[in-house]
Design an enzyme around this catalytic site. Structure first.
Site, PDB file in Angstrom:
ATOM      1  N   HIS A  54       0.862  -1.180   0.000  1.00 45.12           N
ATOM      2  CA  HIS A  54       0.000   0.000   0.000  1.00 45.12           C
ATOM      3  C   HIS A  54       0.901   1.233   0.000  1.00 45.12           C
ATOM      4  O   HIS A  54       1.497   1.575   1.026  1.00 45.12           O
ATOM      5  CB  HIS A  54      -0.914  -0.014   1.231  1.00 45.12           C
TER       6      HIS A  54
ATOM      7  N   GLU B 113       1.387   4.193   2.603  1.00 42.46           N
ATOM      8  CA  GLU B 113       1.845   3.872   3.962  1.00 42.46           C
ATOM      9  C   GLU B 113       3.369   3.989   4.007  1.00 42.46           C
ATOM     10  O   GLU B 113       4.111   3.012   4.121  1.00 42.46           O
ATOM     11  CB  GLU B 113       1.334   2.474   4.341  1.00 42.46           C
TER      12      GLU B 113
ATOM     13  N   HIS C 192       3.227  -2.357   6.974  1.00 45.77           N
ATOM     14  CA  HIS C 192       2.131  -1.457   6.597  1.00 45.77           C
ATOM     15  C   HIS C 192       1.989  -0.298   7.568  1.00 45.77           C
ATOM     16  O   HIS C 192       2.653  -0.241   8.600  1.00 45.77           O
ATOM     17  CB  HIS C 192       0.803  -2.235   6.625  1.00 45.77           C
TER      18      HIS C 192
ATOM     19  N   GLU D 193       1.650  -3.339  11.448  1.00 46.56           N
ATOM     20  CA  GLU D 193       0.961  -2.080  11.191  1.00 46.56           C
ATOM     21  C   GLU D 193       1.518  -1.002  12.124  1.00 46.56           C
ATOM     22  O   GLU D 193       1.584  -1.198  13.335  1.00 46.56           O
ATOM     23  CB  GLU D 193      -0.551  -2.227  11.461  1.00 46.56           C
TER      24      GLU D 193
HETATM   25 ZN    ZN Z   1      -1.665  -1.400   4.314  1.00 53.95          ZN
END
Ligand code: ZN
Length: 372
Positions: free
Chosen positions: A164, A167, A257, A333
């Site tokens: 992504h 990010e 992420h 994350e």
């Molecule tokens: Zn992500």
């Protein structure tokens, strides 16, 4: 003097709705061929010494509206140091207040990591002893997708980030990981290089990164929903990385992420895969809990709901790699907001903290490398 605003640079994203002397209304642009949007990055000139108000008016329909309350935009006057700036959110409008000292400043959702910095990172690390650079594939826009390999050990460790592209903390994490693993004076790195071979993809989505996307590649495809059936047409990035993984096998994998809404760093695992075993699940839990014990910048209270038995989403890399290879596989994350347990009013969650968390992840891996 009138404000001037531009996002016409690598990773830039904003559209001007209206603009005046001390204020502007702006909108974030959707990812190409997709409905996702949340990443913004733009430069402002013509505001030296004045208070300016910048309103992003389409936040209510963005990908993660829950990301805006208690969020503070990042501002830089030198392109290097990014501080939090006064930010409010109400009724779908994010209002950013700034008073730059000089004529020019930049605002972004998080400290950017642009294509030039990415290329310089790969060049710098690839030049260090024992590092091999591999062209995995070309992307749909024709950019190189590269991996770096180091270490001589039998355990196969895959670290990959920025599926992504918005990010960006994920690539700051990678910079920290690569610097540590190639530090000749770091005893943990020496141990890891002896016990394991590291395969590292610092940026899985160079096209989305350059285009200023939040979540998708050049065709608007979310790469982290392609791992069950990647294709050369839609997702060559995943197809070729997965082929390289099949060639090496995978014992340990981390997918890096950022999360828009949750004000903390946390982990997501592979609960619910068909082949789940107590041993595999237990090693994941041990890694997660050991990391939480090591640093206040990681915790286990806040996070995603876990999938029930048999309900894992195998289109996501973490579950796919755990199922296919039996890997200890996890999604890290990090927050766009600050860490609610250890807030830093000046910088919030930052590039420096992302890099430091990479060091802690590698220290934790070193403790467990003989078990995986
Ligand atoms: Zn992500």
């Amino acid at each position: 003097m009138t404000l001037n605003i531009t996002s016409d640079f690598d990773g830039g994203n904003i559209r001007i709705v209206s603009i005046g002397d001390d204020r502007a209304d702006l909108a974030i642009v959707r990812d190409h061929l997709s409905d996702f949007y949340q990443w913004f990055s733009f430069r402002v000139t013509g505001a030296a010494g004045r208070a300016v108000t910048l309103r992003i008016v389409n936040c209510g329909e963005s990908a993660y509206p829950g990301g805006w309350p208690d969020y503070r935009a990042r501002m830089s006057e030198d392109g290097d140091i990014w501080r939090q700036t006064d930010t409010d959110y109400a009724d779908g409008v994010l209002t950013i207040h700034a008073r730059p000292a000089g004529d020019s400043f930049a605002l972004a959702y998080f400290a950017p990591y642009d294509s030039d910095r990415h290329a310089a990172l790969v060049d710098r690390i690839a030049a260090r002893p024992g590092v091999t650079r591999t062209l995995v594939c070309h992307t749909l826009d024709g950019r190189p997708l590269e991996s770096l390999t180091l270490g001589d050990g039998p355990k196969q460790v895959w670290l990959y980030a920025r599926q992504h592209p918005g990010e960006t903390m994920a690539e700051w994490w990678m910079e920290g990981a690569l610097e540590k693993l190639t530090d000749p004076d770091d005893a943990t790195a020496a141990l890891l290089r002896e016990k394991a071979t590291f395969h590292i993809v610092p940026n899985m989505n160079p096209d989305g990164s350059a285009r200023g996307h939040l979540r998708t590649n050049a065709l608007g495809v979310n790469l982290n929903r392609e791992w069950h059936a990647p294709s050369a047409e839609r997702s060559p990035e995943v197809l070729h990385v997965l082929e390289a993984m099949k060639a090496t096998g995978v014992d340990f994998a981390m997918d890096v992420h950022g999360d828009e809404a949750i004000p903390a760093a946390f982990m997501a695992g592979f609960e619910g895969i068909p082949s789940w075993t107590e041993r595999q699940g237990g090693l994941y839990t041990r890694f997660r809990d050991s990391l939480a014990a090591r640093t206040p910048d990681f915790q286990t209270k806040l996070g995603y709901m876990t999938a029930g038995p048999g309900r894992a989403n195998l289109s996501m890399s973490t579950s796919q790699l755990a199922e296919r290879f039996g890997a200890i596989s996890m999604t890290l994350e990090m927050p766009f907001k600050d860490n609610i347990d250890a807030p830093d009013p000046e910088y919030g969650w930052s590039p420096a903290r992302s890099k430091a968390l990479a060091h802690d992840c590698l220290e934790t891996l070193a403790e467990m490398i003989d078990l995986i």
